[in-house]
Design a protein around this motif. Structure first.
Motif: not given
Length: 360
Positions: A352-357
């Protein structure tokens, strides 16, 4: 049926913002009890109280407390809330809340004018214990992420029962909370998951949302008889509103019940039958028989034909969680004794954090 007893408060043990834990003497025996401020005012040592002892009498693990129903020394409780939405409706404990959607709410038109979640990642858990690993990993990868937690009514109804929520908010891992259905006590109240997701996006302005029940999942050992089945409905709600659903799989190799070994039958049922739309989920890339076992479960139940499944290395997740200042437990097992469970939650948070990045 209720089991009710009268006791005397002999000690205030701990006090959080909206609830206190007390010791109550009942029939010459000291018992733990929880009192919520919304029901009981100004509880003091020496007060006589009526307590609900049903859960302890049944030896329930999660509900292993008595609950103070009324303070006999201060019977009058008057709500200062101006809301008109009732929770715990048509019970002796029904309470009013000020829901975001109410017609006289300053947020009312936000819901009527809503367009889309714009692909906001929504992490959907089947157990309350996913909160610590998910929030810790999210904040590790991006401390500036604004995280909202939506608590459903599949487990505990008062959000103040959750020590996880209290400490995660206190330490800055959760930025705000919303309670829905008959759960109550969040920073915001909403009627259902759809409006809660809208509120998370357009009122709280959060970047990522986490949805799960409170402590105390209900399970019956039957295929459909568990409150975690709500994961399926929530996946569909997120898709309906234009979000990006990430379904956190329940994985354990330490649970002695075969139905929860590897990929839990809860996750299998939700993904293979209950959700009508697609979700995304990450499986830890174990380098031994554990991964083969999970892949066989996925293939046997054709989960890969409906959902997007990714496999991710997890050494960094172990380091993050081991060095965290948050205590992690699930079903009576800690981080080291059920490593796969917490790793699984962690890799989905990393995804999820990578999707935000990628969106920045």
């Amino acid at each position: 049926m209720l089991n009710l007893k009268v006791g005397k408060v002999v000690k205030i043990c701990t006090a959080r913002k909206n609830c206190v834990e007390v010791l109550v003497k009942i029939n010459e025996k000291l018992e733990k009890a929880i009192a919520y401020n919304i029901f009981v005012n100004n509880l003091k040592v020496g007060n006589w109280v009526i307590v609900n002892t049903t859960a302890v009498d049944l030896n329930l693990g999660t509900g292993g407390y008595h609950y103070v129903l009324s303070n006999l020394n201060n019977m009058t409780v008057e709500s200062k809330c101006k809301g008109h939405i009732m929770k715990l409706r048509y019970t002796p404990l029904q309470i009013k809340v000020y829901a975001c959607e109410e017609q006289d709410s300053r947020y009312h038109e936000i819901f009527n004018n809503f367009d889309s979640l714009n692909n906001m990642p929504v992490l959907i858990g089947g157990l309350h214990s996913i909160l610590p690993p998910v929030t810790v990993v999210l904040k590790k990868y991006n401390r500036n992420l604004k995280i909202c937690y939506i608590m459903t009514d599949g487990g505990a109804l008062p959000i103040d029962f959750s020590e996880n929520v209290f400490f995660l908010k206190e330490k800055g891992y959760i930025d705000g909370t919303i309670t829905i259905g008959h759960s109550f006590g969040g920073d915001y109240e909403c009627v259902n998951i759809y409006n809660a997701l809208i509120a998370a996006k357009n009122i709280m302005n959060c970047d990522i949302c986490i949805v799960s029940m409170g402590p105390g999942i209900v399970g019956t050992g039957t295929k459909y008889g568990f409150t975690g089945i709500e994961q399926g409905y929530i996946i569909d709600a997120v898709n309906t509103l234009g979000g990006f659903p990430i379904c956190i799989p329940r994985i354990s190799f330490k649970d002695k019940r075969l139905r929860h070994f590897g990929l839990s039958h809860h996750t299998i049922t939700v993904l293979s039958e209950i959700s009508k739309t697609s979700s995304n989920l990450v499986i830890p890339k174990f380098d031994d028989w554990r991964l083969k076992y999970i892949i066989k479960q996925i293939n046997d139940n054709k989960i890969h034909t409906k959902h997007n499944i990714y496999y991710m290395d997890f050494n960094d997740i172990i380091n993050i969680l081991e060095n965290s200042d948050i205590i992690m437990n699930t079903m009576g097992r800690n981080f080291k004794s059920d490593l796969e469970y917490f790793i699984s939650a962690g890799v989905n948070a990393k995804y999820a954090a990578e999707k935000m990045s990628c969106r920045v």
